[in-house]
Enzyme design. Structure first.
Site, PDB file in Angstrom:
ATOM      1  CE  LYS A 176      -1.569   2.931   2.347  1.00  0.00           C
ATOM      2  NZ  LYS A 176      -1.220   4.336   1.915  1.00  0.00           N
ATOM      3  CD  GLU A 251      13.697   2.216  10.159  1.00  0.00           C
ATOM      4  OE1 GLU A 251      14.145   3.139  10.838  1.00  0.00           O
ATOM      5  OE2 GLU A 251      13.908   1.010  10.401  1.00  0.00           O
ATOM      6  CB  CYS A 285      13.375   8.908   8.697  1.00  0.00           C
ATOM      7  SG  CYS A 285      14.181   7.807   7.564  1.00  0.00           S
ATOM      8  CD  GLU A 386      10.141  12.797  12.032  1.00  0.00           C
ATOM      9  OE1 GLU A 386       9.039  12.246  12.178  1.00  0.00           O
ATOM     10  OE2 GLU A 386      11.121  12.221  11.529  1.00  0.00           O
TER      11      GLU A 386
HETATM   12  P1  NAI Z   1       1.999   8.510   8.019  1.00  0.00           P
HETATM   13  O1  NAI Z   1       2.720   7.775   9.095  1.00  0.00           O
HETATM   14  O2  NAI Z   1       0.634   9.015   8.287  1.00  0.00           O
HETATM   15  O3  NAI Z   1       1.897   7.592   6.714  1.00  0.00           O
HETATM   16  C1  NAI Z   1       2.794   6.558   6.382  1.00  0.00           C
HETATM   17  C2  NAI Z   1       2.029   5.452   5.682  1.00  0.00           C
HETATM   18  O4  NAI Z   1       1.109   4.873   6.605  1.00  0.00           O
HETATM   19  C3  NAI Z   1       1.193   5.931   4.494  1.00  0.00           C
HETATM   20  O5  NAI Z   1       1.229   4.950   3.474  1.00  0.00           O
HETATM   21  C4  NAI Z   1      -0.198   6.012   5.081  1.00  0.00           C
HETATM   22  O6  NAI Z   1      -1.228   5.887   4.140  1.00  0.00           O
HETATM   23  C5  NAI Z   1      -0.203   4.847   6.045  1.00  0.00           C
HETATM   24  N1  NAI Z   1      -1.184   4.932   7.125  1.00  0.00           N
HETATM   25  C6  NAI Z   1      -1.726   6.044   7.685  1.00  0.00           C
HETATM   26  N2  NAI Z   1      -2.621   5.709   8.632  1.00  0.00           N
HETATM   27  C7  NAI Z   1      -2.653   4.366   8.686  1.00  0.00           C
HETATM   28  C8  NAI Z   1      -3.384   3.424   9.468  1.00  0.00           C
HETATM   29  N3  NAI Z   1      -4.255   3.808  10.396  1.00  0.00           N
HETATM   30  N4  NAI Z   1      -3.162   2.112   9.259  1.00  0.00           N
HETATM   31  C9  NAI Z   1      -2.274   1.699   8.333  1.00  0.00           C
HETATM   32  N5  NAI Z   1      -1.563   2.539   7.560  1.00  0.00           N
HETATM   33  C10 NAI Z   1      -1.744   3.858   7.734  1.00  0.00           C
HETATM   34  O7  NAI Z   1       2.926   9.696   7.535  1.00  0.00           O
HETATM   35  P2  NAI Z   1       2.499  11.015   6.733  1.00  0.00           P
HETATM   36  O8  NAI Z   1       1.143  11.474   7.106  1.00  0.00           O
HETATM   37  O9  NAI Z   1       2.794  10.792   5.317  1.00  0.00           O
HETATM   38  O10 NAI Z   1       3.541  12.049   7.338  1.00  0.00           O
HETATM   39  C11 NAI Z   1       3.330  12.578   8.627  1.00  0.00           C
HETATM   40  C12 NAI Z   1       4.608  12.613   9.410  1.00  0.00           C
HETATM   41  O11 NAI Z   1       5.175  11.313   9.503  1.00  0.00           O
HETATM   42  C13 NAI Z   1       5.725  13.429   8.799  1.00  0.00           C
HETATM   43  O12 NAI Z   1       5.593  14.788   9.098  1.00  0.00           O
HETATM   44  C14 NAI Z   1       6.923  12.816   9.435  1.00  0.00           C
HETATM   45  O13 NAI Z   1       7.091  13.342  10.720  1.00  0.00           O
HETATM   46  C15 NAI Z   1       6.571  11.362   9.554  1.00  0.00           C
HETATM   47  N6  NAI Z   1       7.135  10.544   8.448  1.00  0.00           N
HETATM   48  C16 NAI Z   1       8.255   9.812   8.665  1.00  0.00           C
HETATM   49  C17 NAI Z   1       8.814   9.093   7.641  1.00  0.00           C
HETATM   50  C18 NAI Z   1      10.043   8.285   7.819  1.00  0.00           C
HETATM   51  O14 NAI Z   1      10.782   8.106   6.864  1.00  0.00           O
HETATM   52  N7  NAI Z   1      10.307   7.747   8.977  1.00  0.00           N
HETATM   53  C19 NAI Z   1       8.259   9.116   6.292  1.00  0.00           C
HETATM   54  C20 NAI Z   1       7.046   9.869   6.169  1.00  0.00           C
HETATM   55  C21 NAI Z   1       6.532  10.560   7.212  1.00  0.00           C
END
Ligand code: NAI
Ligand code: MG
Length: 496
Positions: A176, A251, A285, A386
């Site tokens: 996904k 991660e 990250c 963050e």
């Molecule tokens: P997110 O954590 O909301 O999304 C990451 C993935 O999880 C996406 O594919 C999303 O559709 C999915 N997801 C969201 N809710 C879910 C649920 N309830 N169950 C299963 N999957 C779910 O991250 P988002 O909204 O893109 O970014 C928000 C913050 O997350 C950023 O500001 C940053 O702080 C952090 N982030 C960290 C990353 C990293 O590389 N560690 C990468 C992207 C975001």
């Protein structure tokens, strides 16, 4: 303007979502540019994809690993041929500059060739049995159907880190992709299919987290979940998966520190800080979000950094001159804006940037000025939480020991960097920094695929990608072969 419409990939067929709903993938540098329309999938679509993956597992697991690896090798070659095309598509959907999206595709190429070699390793162990004429060994077995949930910041590299090791190990996958950047996952999987991957071995279900991600986590036939994203969602994913005792590789975020000691090569440390903090517009990250500078050099370092940050060219990632692209979406702009306000209210000093850019061509996209805060104290929220945007904090310290303490005083533990010429301090830092990655005289970003990738504390739950990914995508089986032709009881059942 006409834009292409994409379907889910299920059992080798392109199927529209049951809901009939879709969402638009926009160019963050110009929101009037629609990259494509993607399915807003739900639990029904996930169920079909998992069933297809389960069916494909019955045969894929029996394909010899070196043969599976040949498909990955061929995928790497196809990605090389398509590198420019896929990089341009990625810049258009994600925003980061072309040099970096080429790097993102290159990471997938490196991963393909690295993991292809694993097809002729996947080593287990042999060990003596405690009995005569009995042979003992351990072998790696695939897990089964693996679910993958990925973020938007490395739209091809992160899916490749998950898919390739899972595939070489004999698993089948349902992925996904992030709703901001699904196209790069489609391109990656297209390369896999063109390289000969059988139908159903990888399935794509596009959509939003709660609608398409959550049912994947909860599906009983999904045997493991690999997630990259925020700590907030990672925690939800882990808790839901725990109900079925499902292993989860998480991660997540970082608040990565670059420490600059007063004996450091200052220009090198500046180059590192600039790249670490503003590469990928700070949306990594591993991005540098705290620069810890020793008092004696702090004023000079700060002045030089600010001068260079103000000169950074912000613009569309497709233009050659651009150094910093847009943020991926409005939500990320809001987060950056929010943290600028928080930092100001905490008494930090705004030295550069600090606002959304809206003039002229910036008006059609989501651009944020590269931002530096000075006078930041370790206990401020801007020093602990963050931001995931082009915002960096300067924190002054007196002693090396104090720097380590500040670096460790946060809840995350992903990447760290130390700039010094003192080898004793370098090794002490390697020992004492609480982080999955430590760089000496190099920025906090720049991981290589054949080393372990991941972090401690709120950054992860103990698993590692890169060199250790196979450990997550396989389970161990212990095998005993008795060639004595008689019942031999184990030592515990044999005791006098
Ligand atoms: P997110 O954590 O909301 O999304 C990451 C993935 O999880 C996406 O594919 C999303 O559709 C999915 N997801 C969201 N809710 C879910 C649920 N309830 N169950 C299963 N999957 C779910 O991250 P988002 O909204 O893109 O970014 C928000 C913050 O997350 C950023 O500001 C940053 O702080 C952090 N982030 C960290 C990353 C990293 O590389 N560690 C990468 C992207 C975001
Ligand atoms: Mg997009």
């Amino acid at each position: 303007m006409a834009h292409p419409t994409y379907s889910n990939l299920i059992g080798g067929e392109w199927l529209p979502p049951k809901s009939g709903k879709s969402f638009l993938n926009l160019n963050p540098a110009d929101h009037s540019d629609v990259v494509g329309e993607f399915p807003a999938s739900g639990a029904d679509d996930v169920a079909l994809a998992v069933a297809a993956a389960k069916k494909a597992f019955a045969t894929w697991r029996l394909v010899p690993a070196p043969k599976r690896a040949e498909i990955l090798y061929k995928t790497g070659q196809l990605l090389q041929e398509r590198k420019e095309q896929y990089a341009r598509a990625m810049t258009r959907e994600m925003g980061k500059v072309l040099a970096e999206t080429r790097g993102d595709v290159q990471e997938a190429i490196d991963e393909a060739f690295y993991v292809a070699g694993e097809g002729r390793r996947l080593f287990g162990q042999t060990t003596p049995s405690e009995l005569q004429n009995k042979f003992a060994m351990s072998v790696r077995m695939p897990v089964g159907v693996v679910g993958m949930i990925t973020p938007w910041n490395f739209p091809m590299a992160i899916p490749s880190w998950k898919l390739f090791p899972a595939l070489v190990s004999g698993n089948t996958c349902v992925i996904k992709p992030a709703e901001d950047t699904p196209l790069s996952t489609y391109n990656l999987v297209q390369a896999l299919m063109d390289a000969g991957l059988p139908p159903g071995v990888v399935n794509i279900v596009a959509g939003f987290g709660p609608d398409a991600g959550a049912p994947l986590v909860e599906h009983k036939d999904v045997r493991a979940i690999s997630f990259t994203g925020s700590s907030e969602i990672g925690s939800i994913v882990a808790q839901r998966a725990a109900a079925n005792f499902k292993p989860v590789s998480l991660e997540m975020g970082g608040k990565n520190a670059q420490i600059v000691l007063d004996d450091a090569n200052l220009e090198l440390a500046l180059d590192g800080a600039l790249w670490g903090a503003f590469g990928t517009t700070g949306q990594r990250c591993t991005a540098t979000s705290r620069i810890l500078v020793q008092k004696g050099i702090a004023a000079e370092f700060s002045a030089k950094l600010v001068e260079r940050v103000k000169r950074l060219r912000v613009g569309s990632g497709l233009e050659d001159a651009t150094e910093v692209g847009p943020q991926v979406n409005d939500q990320q702009i809001e987060t950056s804006t929010k943290y600028v306000e928080i930092a100001k209210s905490e008494g930090a000093k705004l030295l550069a940037g600090g606002e959304r850019l809206t003039d002229g061509a910036y008006g059609t996209g989501t651009f944020f000025a590269p931002t530096v805060f000075g006078g930041v104290k370790p206990e401020m929220r801007i020093a602990r939480e963050e931001v995931f945007g082009p915002v960096v904090s300067l924190i002054e310290f007196d002693s090396f020991e104090e720097a380590i303490e500040i670096a460790n005083s946060i809840e995350y533990g992903l990447s760290t960097a130390l700039y010094t010429r003192d080898v004793n301090k370098a090794f002490t830092a390697i020992r004492d920094l609480e982080a999955g990655i430590t760089y000496i005289n190099a920025p906090t970003i720049g991981a290589e695929v054949h080393l372990p990738f991941g972090g401690v504390k709120q950054t992860g739950n103990g698993h590692r990608e890169g060199s250790q990914a196979i450990d997550f995508y396989t389970t161990w089986k212990a095998v005993y072969v008795d060639y004595s032709d008689k019942l031999q009881r184990a030592q515990i059942d044999n005791a006098e």
